[in-house]
Motif scaffolding. Structure first.
Motif, PDB file in Angstrom:
ATOM      1  N   TYR A 117     -14.542   1.334   3.522  1.00  0.00           N
ATOM      2  CA  TYR A 117     -14.167   2.897   3.440  1.00  0.00           C
ATOM      3  C   TYR A 117     -13.245   2.792   4.769  1.00  0.00           C
ATOM      4  O   TYR A 117     -13.489   2.300   5.693  1.00  0.00           O
ATOM      5  N   PRO A 118     -12.065   3.600   4.523  1.00  0.00           N
ATOM      6  CA  PRO A 118     -11.159   3.660   5.584  1.00  0.00           C
ATOM      7  C   PRO A 118     -11.546   4.429   6.724  1.00  0.00           C
ATOM      8  O   PRO A 118     -11.189   4.379   7.941  1.00  0.00           O
ATOM      9  N   GLY A 119     -12.565   5.349   6.690  1.00  0.00           N
ATOM     10  CA  GLY A 119     -13.128   6.337   7.608  1.00  0.00           C
ATOM     11  C   GLY A 119     -12.184   7.468   7.767  1.00  0.00           C
ATOM     12  O   GLY A 119     -11.325   7.541   6.709  1.00  0.00           O
ATOM     13  N   VAL A 123      -7.044   5.315   6.900  1.00  0.00           N
ATOM     14  CA  VAL A 123      -6.132   3.944   6.852  1.00  0.00           C
ATOM     15  C   VAL A 123      -7.038   2.959   6.886  1.00  0.00           C
ATOM     16  O   VAL A 123      -7.943   2.926   7.850  1.00  0.00           O
ATOM     17  N   PHE A 124      -7.037   1.885   5.910  1.00  0.00           N
ATOM     18  CA  PHE A 124      -7.635   0.876   5.824  1.00  0.00           C
ATOM     19  C   PHE A 124      -7.392  -0.254   6.978  1.00  0.00           C
ATOM     20  O   PHE A 124      -6.033  -0.452   7.107  1.00  0.00           O
ATOM     21  N   GLY A 125      -8.239  -0.703   7.706  1.00  0.00           N
ATOM     22  CA  GLY A 125      -7.936  -1.684   9.024  1.00  0.00           C
ATOM     23  C   GLY A 125      -7.202  -2.906   8.095  1.00  0.00           C
ATOM     24  O   GLY A 125      -7.522  -3.210   7.134  1.00  0.00           O
ATOM     25  N   ARG A 126      -6.394  -3.567   9.163  1.00  0.00           N
ATOM     26  CA  ARG A 126      -5.934  -4.861   8.752  1.00  0.00           C
ATOM     27  C   ARG A 126      -7.123  -5.612   8.440  1.00  0.00           C
ATOM     28  O   ARG A 126      -8.045  -5.865   9.024  1.00  0.00           O
ATOM     29  N   ASP A 151     -13.325   2.070  10.522  1.00  0.00           N
ATOM     30  CA  ASP A 151     -13.660   1.564   9.173  1.00  0.00           C
ATOM     31  C   ASP A 151     -15.127   1.334   9.044  1.00  0.00           C
ATOM     32  O   ASP A 151     -15.956   0.784   9.812  1.00  0.00           O
ATOM     33  N   VAL A 152     -15.402   1.506   8.016  1.00  0.00           N
ATOM     34  CA  VAL A 152     -17.022   1.355   7.378  1.00  0.00           C
ATOM     35  C   VAL A 152     -17.179   0.002   6.318  1.00  0.00           C
ATOM     36  O   VAL A 152     -16.396   0.206   5.143  1.00  0.00           O
TER      37      VAL A 152
END
Ligand code: HEA
Ligand code: HEA
Ligand code: CUA
Ligand SMILES: [Cu+2]
Lengths: 265, 196, 587, 125
Positions: A117-119, A123-126, A151-152
């Motif tokens: 999950y991007p949170g 934004v999705f982390g790298r 992020d999760v």
């Protein structure tokens, strides 16, 4: 109308259309089969040698069979143009906007589903292949990236809010898998090298489905549908559909837990 | 009953068996190379960068080989024409030339391959080299096959000339069709791999 | 004309005695160039592989019915690596599954339907002395043989045979054990065999037709083989190319089908990357869709022959059947991606492939309708070939009709890669094609051996097989509709939603095992009748096509005097004729 | 005429009497020259380093002309029987299908077009 076919219970908004297409096409098939089959059996009985010792050189002269063939073609055409093509277009092109939908990334691997999950920042982390660790960081998520802070990630657990469009971005780390959730009437291959987005709206919470079916243990399951190796039969994930509030609460708990500094690092 | 139309042609089709057989075989060959070309297109268009052939391969060698192969096609067709003119001696010369030119092609190819292998450019080096070795390797096998057949007609197979010259001429024509096809494939391979 | 056959036999012997008697055992029965011997070699090889494929499947069906339960009695025979303590491991299940599919399709049905029936019947039916290229014919059989040996041998290599499904999807197949390499090499042999065969069939049909046998007078079986051969000729080479590329990916480390950045069990793969996984699927299905028509068209041809013969009337709508089969062959090249709807296909191409898929179902409907309508007005005899042939019709009907929901990709979403697909295609290949092949064996057996197979045993075989086939495959539709994936070694027992379907698996399995018992009368009948069957005259079935004018069994060269065709293939019950059949070969 | 092979029933290849064969041979030589010239042209054009689409079109155009010459004259397609031309037309149709449909399907995919490699941009070089 599709209980008689034994389809699993339905829990996604678009599924009704799929079910009714399946239902109607089966009705169509039954009618054809009964029609042809009845004629067939009648012929076998009526024209057996003992009853009809001399065959008729000409046979059928009525054009009925031609009309029935035309009817088959027309009905197939209607199902195709009227239902299948537009519905597919809606499936792949009617992507909801990123703001209204929840976007989740699901990365398949032998033999698990990594959910990301991007949170709140959306934004999705790298991710980096070099950080990848089978036990602690299967996605190779770079926790130092600011976008990754909230992020999760989970393993084999996909939590979704009810009645909100979801975009699942499917990827694969190794071989081809297939993301199938029978109750959602969703299936899509996860192909290495490609990111394939699919979307749907789950509309029955897990809790509600439990009471509806009278099965307190009920879970939506992700079933891998594409042969992916030895563990193909065990590549099982779970989907939990919750109310918006429950989902929000769950997400916040996870963020708190996962963004906590890692004591082992 | 013997099998008819091995030599004479059938009235309604105007062809003998061998002619149809070889063309059908070539049709399947078209699909074989077609699949490789299709793969080439898909992989090349899907890759962010692709080297221009002449930056990694020696296009001069390949040009030379193109000329060799085209020349061998001409000698092949001349060999057949010589048989049609009942000049067996000339046939032998042209046929020998065809086989030899095929040999030259292979020798050049050998140097080309060993050069690249020396540089460590194995098929696994990149998709360019993967497709390069697969396409040219398969083509080379065809050259080799054609040479074997032609050598046979030059040598032991030529005995048929004394007993059934028409049949022999047909056979040479059919093996020629194969040879020209191999040439034709090269004509497409050459620019795709070496120039573009 | 009394008996053209006897005349033919005498003269043929006179003409050929001299140099054919000299052929030793090896040249006559093993490395033979006679199309009839080769046909029988093909057919027996195909039957043995069918049986073998069936045995593999019966093993699998054990674990599907009773997942995790040790297989009693024979379970220990397979070794600790495959069945420790008699319990099937997933690697063994996958091995069996991939090889069942491959063997049934490429080593069972194709050799029997195309190699066996095509070789034996086609030249006789067009009045030819042999195939156009007898030596190539022999080479084709021996390529098949090598391919078969390679496939069988792969069970014994370390790690076992191929385990990635008969479809061998990449990257799974590329990172799989060495059995996959053997599979690829085996496939290359099998493909070469089919290509050689196809060239031969096409040339033979075009060139060696008897005088007067125009294309519109060809028996429907010949048409079916003709179209089939075109499919083999043009669809197989791309798979050969793909096989070579997959082999390169495996042994030379290339990346045709391997995208960048693959991580297998935490390890980054050392491929160059940049390949295209879906490309393999395109090349595979470019063959494999036409291939399914390769499995069905000869079957339709056989059924058509037998129905015409046993209704004692001409096939109804012969012309439209011929046009349909040609059209079907053509369209079968542009529908392949209906196996790939779930790979992420956009609207335009999905619409294209769905449309072509719906279009291709129409010629099948036309052919099936024509066959069913042909029954009307007949004087139907229910002998064993006919029983199998008419059972083909509704069974193929079920299989074909259930292809429709798969062909529309919206309904394919829940059904794709479930047991529904398994049920769909088994209905077309098992009670479909296999029944037609059984029918053909009972029908042409007298031509090949001079004796008939036993009718009572045949009927037992038919009845048992028909019932069991439905017991095996009908429940699979229900399992599939419930959403259970295919290729699960434990039949999905890990999944809650599959629990409701588990009992159906044991039903299927028992059906399969009991069906095996019903094959015993057939196997016995097949071998026993060679010597002890009732003697058959040359034209046992009082049929009209040219093969029945040759002696049974036909001598080398088939006919002494080149036969001629004087009329269409199915002139039965011609009004005013003195008997109920007017053969093509009678002036 | 007896020193020439005239296959029975051969009414294609226009009979093949001596004059005919001689004419054929002259054609072969001309085709040979043309092929050489075209080879030089392709190579020369490739030296100009045109833009990719232009270079591809020229190269394939020239190759097609060369291939056409080989097929028509060396392989006698220009005077071949209809049956064979029909087989080849069929093959050509499927050849085009094979070349075009996988690429078309690929470009029509609804995946995210420039898929970032699943994990790292340049794990391999
Ligand atoms: C012989 C083999 C054969 C035949 C003939 C067919 C015929 C058809 N097939 Fe099938 N198919 C397979 C073998 C075959 N198939 C195999 C092996 C697979 C799976 C491969 C794998 O994944 O491993 C497959 C899979 C498959 C898929 C992919 C499913 C998926 O993976 O999701 C699809 C989708 O479109 C499909 C469609 C069709 C269609 C539309 C037809 C049509 O041609 C059918 C047309 C026929 C009819 C419409 C019947 C008409 C008849 C009547 C009306 C008469 C009835 C008569 C009486 C009652 C007397 N098939
Ligand atoms: C032509 C093709 C063909 C045929 C005929 C069959 C026949 C049968 N198949 Fe198979 N099957 C496939 C092709 C075929 N199959 C393919 C392609 C797959 C997919 C593989 C994959 O996933 O990759 C598959 C998969 C498959 C599965 C799914 C496995 C899975 O997904 O996990 C199952 C499950 O039950 C199954 C069962 C059967 C059964 C019970 C038969 C029975 O009908 C068998 C009946 C057999 C006979 C009746 C033979 C009789 C022969 C004789 C008696 C010979 C006598 C000999 C002499 C006289 C010498 N098959
Ligand atoms: Cu993952 Cu099957
Ligand atoms: Cu198909």
């Amino acid at each position: 109308m599709t209980e008689w076919l034994g389809l699993p219970p339905l829990a996604a908004a678009h599924g009704g259309q799929i079910d009714s297409l399946i239902g109607w096409i089966h009705v169509f098939m039954f009618i054809l089969f009964i029609g042809w089959g009845g004629f067939f059996l009648y012929c076998l009985v009526r024209f057996r040698k003992s009853r009809n010792p001399v065959a008729d050189y000409v046979g059928v002269t009525s054009p009925a069979s031609k009309y029935s063939e035309i009817a088959v073609a027309v009905i197939e055409g209607v199902l195709l143009v009227g239902f299948a093509i537009p519905l597919w277009a809606a499936r792949v092109e009617g992507m909801p906007s990123a703001s209204e939908a929840l976007t989740v990334q699901v990365t398949a691997e032998q033999f698990a589903w990594n959910v990301h999950y991007p949170g709140p920042d959306g934004v999705f982390g790298r991710t980096d292949i070099k950080l990848l660790d089978l036990q602690t960081n299967p996605l190779g998520l770079d926790r130092d990236d600011p976008a990754a802070k909230d992020d999760v990630t989970t393993l084999n657990q996909l939590y979704l809010p009810v009645n909100r469009p979801v975009i699942v971005r499917l990827r694969s780390k190794d071989v081809i898998h297939s993301f199938g959730v029978p109750e959602f009437r969703v299936k899509q291959d996860a192909i290495p090298g490609l990111t394939i987005p699919i979307h749907f709206i789950p509309n029955v919470t897990t809790a509600e489905m439990r009471t509806r079916l009278g099965k307190p243990e009920f879970q939506y399951e992700i079933a891998c549908a594409q042969l992916c190796g030895l563990g193909h039969a065990r590549m099982r994930g779970f989907v939990t559909v919750q109310t918006a509030e429950e989902f929000q609460k769950w997400l916040e708990e996870q963020i708190a837990e996962q963004s906590a500094p890692d004591p082992f690092r | 009953m013997d099998i008819p139309y091995t030599v004479e042609v059938r009235r309604d089709t105007g062809l003998n068996n061998g002619k149809i057989g070889i063309w059908l075989f070539l049709a399947s060959e078209v699909m074989l190379f077609g699949a490789l070309f299709a793969s080439y297109i898909l992989i090349r268009t899907g890759s962010p960068s692709w080297p221009r052939g002449d930056t990694v391969l020696d296009y001069r060698l390949a040009t030379f080989n193109t000329i060799v192969l085209i020349a061998s096609s001409v000698t092949m067709v001349m060999a057949w024409a010589s048989l049609m003119r009942r000049r067996f001696g000339t046939f032998r010369i042209y046929m020998a030339a065809t086989v030899l030119l095929g040999g030259v092609f292979l020798v050049v190819k050998y140097f080309e391959y060993s050069h690249h292998l020396h540089l460590g450019e194995y098929p696994s080096h990149s998709n360019f080299f993967a497709i390069y070795y697969t396409l040219t390797g398969l083509h080379m096998l065809h050259v080799l096959g054609g040479m074997v057949v032609n050598a046979y007609f030059w040598g032991p197979g030529a005995k048929l000339w004394n007993t059934n010259p028409v049949w022999f001429t047909n056979r040479v024509e059919h093996s020629g069709l194969f040879w020209h096809f191999v040439d034709l494939v090269w004509i497409f391979l050459f620019p795709t791999l070496y120039l573009l | 004309m009394s008996h053209p056959g006897t005349v033919a036999a005498g003269a043929a012997h006179r003409a050929h005695e001299a140099h054919h008697e000299e052929l030793g055992f090896w040249r006559k029965y093993v490395f033979s160039t006679d199309h009839k011997v080769i046909g029988i070699q093909y057919a027996v090889t195909g039957l043995l592989f069918l049986l073998f494929g069936f045995v593999l499947m019966m093993l699998m069906r054990w674990n599907l019915a009773y997942p995790g339960v040790p297989l009693p009695l024979i379970g220990g025979l397979f070794g600790e690596a495959r069945m420790p303590g008699g319990t099937m491991l997933p690697e063994f299940y996958n091995e069996l599954g991939a090889m069942h599919g491959t063997i049934m399709v490429f080593l069972g049905v194709v050799p029997l339907a195309v190699g066996g029936f095509g070789n034996f019947v086609l030249p006789l039916q067009i009045g030819a002395p042999d195939m156009a290229f007898p030596k190539i014919n022999m080479a084709s059989y021996w390529c098949l043989f090598l391919g078969g040996i390679t496939m069988l041998g792969s069970f014994f290599v370390p790690g076992g045979a191929a385990q990635s499904g008969w479809t061998s999807y990449t990257p799974l197949a590329v990172i799989a054990g060495s059995g996959q390499t053997w599979w690829l090499v085996g496939m290359i042999f099998l493909i070469t065999s089919s290509l050689l065969g196809a060239v031969n069939f096409l040339t033979t049909t075009i060139q060696l037709r008897a005088k007067g046998l125009t294309f519109m007078r060809l028996p429907f079986f010949v048409w079916a083989q003709f179209v089939t051969s075109f499919l083999l000729l043009l669809a197989f080479p791309p798979l050969e190319a793909a096989g070579v590329m997959q082999l390169m990916d495996r042994v030379a480390g290339t990346s045709f089908f391997m995208p960048s950045g693959l991580v297998v069990s935490g390890q980054v793969l050392a491929n160059a990357g940049g390949g295209n996984t879906v490309l393999w699927q395109h090349l595979f299905w470019f063959l494999a869709h036409p291939e399914v028509y390769v499995l069905i068209l000869p079957a339709m041809g056989i059924v058509a022959e037998i129905i015409a013969n046993n209704t004692r009337k001409p096939l109804w709508g012969y012309r439209s059947m011929v046009y349909s089969i040609v059209f079907l062959g053509f369209v079968s090249f542009i529908v392949w991606a209906h196996h790939m709807f779930m790979t992420g296909m956009g609207t335009a191409m999905a619409a294209f492939f769905q449309t072509t898929t719906m279009i291709i179902s129409i010629p099948s409907v036309v052919i099936l309708t024509a066959l069913v309508v042909s029954l009307w007005g007949g004087s139907i005899r229910f002998n064993t070939p006919m029983l199998f042939a008419i059972s083909f019709l509704p069974m193929f009907g079920i299989g074909g009709l259930t292809g429709l929901p798969l062909g529309l990709n919206i309904s394919d979403i829940p059904l794709h890669d479930t047991y529904y697909v398994i049920a769909h295609f088994h209905y077309v290949v098992a009670p479909g094609t296999i029944f037609a092949l059984f029918a053909g064996i009972y029908y042409w057996y007298p031509k090949a051996t001079g004796r008939r197979m036993n009718e009572t045993l045949g009927k037992v075989h038919w009845f048992g097989s028909l019932v069991c086939m439905n017991v095996v495959f009908m429940p699979m539709f229900l399992v599939g509709l419930a959403g259970v994936s295919r290729r699960l070694f434990d039949a999905g027992s890990a999944y809650d939603f599959a629990q409701g379907t588990m009992h159906w698996n044991s039903v299927s399995s028992w059906g399969a095992w009991i069906m095996a018992l019903f094959q015993i009368p057939f196997i016995f009948n097949f071998f026993w009748s060679i010597r002890n069957g009732e003697k058959a005259e040359d034209n046992v079935w009082q049929a009209t096509t040219i093969e029945w004018s040759a002696p049974s069994p036909p001598p080398h060269g088939n006919f002494a005097v080149a036969p001629q065709a004087h009329r269409g293939p199915y002139e039965y019950s011609v009004p005013g004729a003195n008997k109920d059949f007017t053969p093509q070969f009678e002036a | 005429m007896s020193d020439h092979l005239a296959t029975t029933d051969h009414d294609d290849h226009a009979g093949h009497d001596p004059a005919d064969i001689d004419r054929h041979v002259r054609v072969y030589i001309m085709v040979f020259v043309a092929l050489m010239v075209l080879t030089v042209i392709t190579v020369a054009v490739s030296r100009l380093h045109l833009s990719v689409p232009a270079a591809v079109s020229v190269a394939l155009l020239v190759a097609t002309v060369k291939g056409g010459l080989v097929a028509c004259y060396f392989m006698h397609l220009i005077s071949e029987k209809k049956l064979i031309l029909a087989v080849l037309a069929l093959t050509a149709a499927f050849f085009v299908v094979l070349l075009a449909l996988p690429s078309l399907t690929h470009s029509n995919g609804f995946w995210i077009p420039q898929a970032e490699p699943a994990h790292s941009d340049d794990a391999h070089k």
